[in-house]
Design an enzyme around this catalytic site. Structure first.
Site, short mmCIF file in Angstrom:
data_model
loop_
_atom_site.label_atom_id
_atom_site.label_comp_id
_atom_site.label_asym_id
_atom_site.label_seq_id
_atom_site.Cartn_x
_atom_site.Cartn_y
_atom_site.Cartn_z
N ARG A 182 -22.79 -151.98 -40.86
CA ARG A 182 -23.55 -150.73 -40.82
C ARG A 182 -25.03 -151.03 -40.59
O ARG A 182 -25.71 -150.32 -39.83
CB ARG A 182 -23.37 -149.95 -42.12
N CYS A 241 -29.76 -147.83 -49.34
CA CYS A 241 -28.38 -147.95 -48.86
C CYS A 241 -28.12 -146.75 -47.97
O CYS A 241 -28.98 -146.34 -47.21
CB CYS A 241 -27.40 -148.04 -50.03
#
Length: 282
Positions: A182, A241
């Site tokens: 990611r 995050c």
């Protein structure tokens, strides 16, 4: 203040002591939504199937976060909502709290971080979560504990906004707690844009724990973060995050080795809500 972690054996002893901790069940996981828009993972249903005796379920999406929007998928909660949820669970300023989840530490760490940010001084996470517990479990609806008196007073833990995160990425150390693919922008299963904040360093939370879901030994954690540059004298460290949940586990891991890190609560989901913000890949 004791360690931010407590083992299952230590917790069993505390529950038999004169001032047993309040237990918060914060089971949550990042998952796709059902067709009706509701989360595919039902933390309350998991709670009712089996939980630590006396624990109270706290809903991460509705009580430990505000409504999703431009501030991200899990922005900081309204203080009134947070206070009501914690008092309902029996949280008081002078009583210890232990949070647990399903084992990876994300949900419990979010509760730990929020309570510390809101001024509570004695909060710990059950290392390894519910799978580490060897005692009996209770089933069914939650108990109705005596209401607590906790009143949130923000400021107990450092935070940064989008501008502060960008500044840390340029002049300090900004850690990206998401999975490496990611970060690199190879896949993005949740947010509309893949990649990372320019200058951020990849530091997946999965490397903080072992196969049993327990945090790695302190020496290993210290070596990991020293290699990333977090242990340098005077280093300013921040973590983000996808939405400020798994990053709390990273802040916890850093805290265990004596490094205070700021959390970017909006994280990637807030960053990419503004198309003018730059995105790096690779």
């Amino acid at each position: 203040m004791n360690s931010a972690l407590v083992t299952a054996a230590e917790l069993a002893g505390l529950l038999e002591g004169p001032t047993p901790p309040v237990l918060l069940d914060v089971r949550w996981q990042l998952s796709a939504a059902k067709a009706n828009g509701e989360p595919a993972f039902d933390g309350r249903a998991e709670y009712e199937r089996g939980h630590l005796p006396g624990a109270v379920h706290v809903d991460l999406d509705r009580e430990l976060a505000g409504p999703p929007g431009e501030g991200g998928r899990h922005p900081l909660p309204d203080l009134g909502v947070l206070a009501a949820a914690l008092r309902r669970a029996g949280v008081s300023a002078g009583r210890p709290v232990v949070a647990y989840d399903g084992g990876i530490g994300w949900g419990a760490a979010r509760a730990w971080w929020l309570l510390r940010w809101a001024g509570h001084q004695d909060v710990r996470v059950l290392d390894g979560g519910l799978p580490a517990w060897r005692g009996p479990l209770a089933e069914g609806p939650e108990p109705a504990p005596e209401e607590g008196d906790f009143q949130p007073e923000p400021g107990g833990m450092p935070v940064v906004d989008a501008a502060g995160a960008a500044e840390l990425a340029r002049e300090g150390l900004l850690l990206d707690a998401r999975a490496g693919e990611r970060y690199r922008g190879e896949v993005e299963p949740v947010d509309p844009v893949g990649g990372h904040i320019p200058g951020a360093v990849s530091a997946p939370t999965s490397l903080n724990v072992g196969p049993d879901g327990r945090f790695r030994p302190l020496g290993e954690l210290a070596a990991r973060y020293a290699e990333l540059g977090a242990a340098k004298e005077g280093a300013r460290v921040g973590v983000y995050c996808g939405s400020g949940v798994s990053a709390a586990q990273e802040v916890l891991a850093l805290e265990l080795v004596g490094i205070r890190a700021a959390l970017y609560p909006g994280s990637w989901s807030e960053w990419v809500a503004d198309p003018s913000r730059p995105v790096a890949k690779g």
